[in-house]
Design a protein around this motif. Sequence first.
Motif, PDB file in Angstrom:
ATOM      1  N   LYS A  16     -31.158  30.677 -55.504  1.00 43.56           N
ATOM      2  CA  LYS A  16     -30.170  31.379 -54.681  1.00 43.56           C
ATOM      3  C   LYS A  16     -30.746  31.654 -53.297  1.00 43.56           C
ATOM      4  CE  LYS A  16     -27.468  33.271 -58.417  1.00 43.56           C
ATOM      5  NZ  LYS A  16     -26.874  34.473 -58.990  1.00 43.56           N
ATOM      6  N   TYR A 109     -28.632  37.526 -52.373  1.00 44.98           N
ATOM      7  CA  TYR A 109     -28.876  36.127 -52.711  1.00 44.98           C
ATOM      8  C   TYR A 109     -27.609  35.538 -53.311  1.00 44.98           C
ATOM      9  CZ  TYR A 109     -33.831  36.968 -51.996  1.00 44.98           C
ATOM     10  OH  TYR A 109     -35.039  37.279 -51.443  1.00 44.98           O
ATOM     11  N   TYR A 110     -27.240  34.363 -52.817  1.00 37.42           N
ATOM     12  CA  TYR A 110     -26.006  33.717 -53.236  1.00 37.42           C
ATOM     13  C   TYR A 110     -26.261  32.258 -53.591  1.00 37.42           C
ATOM     14  CZ  TYR A 110     -23.734  37.791 -51.278  1.00 37.42           C
ATOM     15  OH  TYR A 110     -23.346  39.079 -51.032  1.00 37.42           O
ATOM     16  N   LYS A 111     -25.405  31.723 -54.465  1.00 37.40           N
ATOM     17  CA  LYS A 111     -25.455  30.301 -54.770  1.00 37.40           C
ATOM     18  C   LYS A 111     -25.212  29.535 -53.474  1.00 37.40           C
ATOM     19  CE  LYS A 111     -23.726  30.914 -59.442  1.00 37.40           C
ATOM     20  NZ  LYS A 111     -22.594  30.713 -60.348  1.00 37.40           N
ATOM     21  N   GLU A 114     -21.655  29.466 -51.993  1.00 34.01           N
ATOM     22  CA  GLU A 114     -21.251  30.800 -51.544  1.00 34.01           C
ATOM     23  C   GLU A 114     -21.921  31.120 -50.209  1.00 34.01           C
ATOM     24  OE1 GLU A 114     -20.717  32.955 -55.899  1.00 34.01           O
ATOM     25  OE2 GLU A 114     -22.704  32.872 -54.984  1.00 34.01           O
ATOM     26  N   ALA A 115     -23.227  30.922 -50.142  1.00 35.46           N
ATOM     27  CA  ALA A 115     -23.970  31.207 -48.905  1.00 35.46           C
ATOM     28  C   ALA A 115     -23.455  30.338 -47.759  1.00 35.46           C
ATOM     29  CB  ALA A 115     -25.460  30.981 -49.123  1.00 35.46           C
TER      30      ALA A 115
END
Length: 150
Positions: A16, A109-111, A114-115
């Motif tokens: 992530k 923290y993002y996948k 998503e980020a």
Amino acid sequence: MIEATSCEGVVIFRGKLLVLYKNYKNKYEGWVLPKGTVEAGEEYKEMALREVREESGVNASIIKYIGKSSYSFSIPRDMVEKDVHWYLMMADSYYSKPQREEYFVDSGYYKFYEAYHLLKFANEKQILEKAYNEYLDLKKANLWGSKKYF
């Protein structure tokens, strides 16, 4: 014309990516990657690690230099030409704490997807994609986190 140099970290923990949300005086500033301007006498790698730590509270280590991007923008009465050096980094945990003094009000923290969609600037999206592909290549080769490549 003013010339400036910044360093930025693409920080990953367990697949992530770290992004920060900036909001200045209740005005939408957007989701960004941690970065800052190089100070006199400071090495780029040190500066990138310092900015990540200051802006997000994250302890990270540099895995690989990703590259450089350039862009320009206007300020009152002048133009700024900026070079940004990018580093792929590995965090030591999911912990993050946005730096309020710099108007960061959220972080996390993002996948990848998503980020990618959260990020405001096209150049950051491009670097995020390049860095994430480097991460995937290192992970596939069982090299992620085993050594540093800078």
